[in-house]
Design a protein around this motif. Sequence first.
Motif: not given
Length: 314
Positions: A10-14, A56-64, A190-196
């Motif tokens: 947590p708190g680290q850059e993306w 393209r499938g998009i997987v978003t986690r904390d800061h990734e 992030p490159l895409y909206p976090p919920d994409a």
Amino acid sequence: MSQQPQDQGPGQEWRAGFACIVGRPNAGKSTLTNALVGEKVAITSSKPQTTRHAIRGIVTRDHEQLVLVDTPGLHKPRTLLGERLNDLVRETLLEVDVIGFCLPADQRIGPGDSFIAAELVELQRAKKVPVVAIATKIDAVDRQRVAEHLIAIDQLGDWADIVPCSAVEGRQVEDVRRVLSGYLPPSPSPLYPPDALTDESDEKTIAELVREAALEGVRDELPHSLAVAVEEVVPREDRPEDDPMLDVRVTVYVERESQKAIVIGRGGSRLREVGTTARTGIERVLGQRVYLDLHVKVAKDWQRDPKQLQRLGF
């Protein structure tokens, strides 16, 4: 095998970037992509060459944010379409941050795997792109076979990591995500909206869902001859506001009259099954009721015709 990279705290850059999933046809690429995303973004089939464009499938986690590019299987092409699919894979490989190389555990490593491995080794040397070898389908074999497969993978090339997984059962899929994400570069956001979950258009997703339904249970030679085009998606007029409906008109193209008869089936029975199956997925994607109008047409030898390939989006 090198030590696996660790998740960001947590708190680290993306960290954000692109991972290309490669492998020979039917190596489990699309199934793994769907498992990583947690939703169906790529169609799957036991037939080779199911995937025809970079999904393209998009997987978003904390800061990734891991953007997965599921490609067609690299293969020895027999048509102009096959050549263009291979070109698509090679172009994609030059633009990503990490590559996941799928090698199914239920099959021995063969000439197709060695062909791809040689290309990836050259890419590693030229572009310094890390390649993670992924032993897919470990649910289909026993532990001894998995161990043998991992040894064979290790001997095939100098990989950044080797990770076994079962996308069907969800075993170690999170390990695959964590390893791939660890090789992503820092990003200000992030490159895409976090919920994409995907950047695919609705029309392309509709076409893929129809093609997936049409592929089920057909003869081995037919999948290569199937192409799908969405002609229009329009709201049905005079529908109540609380119960809207979309009219979706789709054309399935084949190369010969005999193939058209297979897709339609006796008395149109098979085409009705295709429509029923595809409509369920389309309604989920579009979020409302759909009337799916399916037609089958012959586009003679479209896989070898540059003009027809262009018209069909290849």
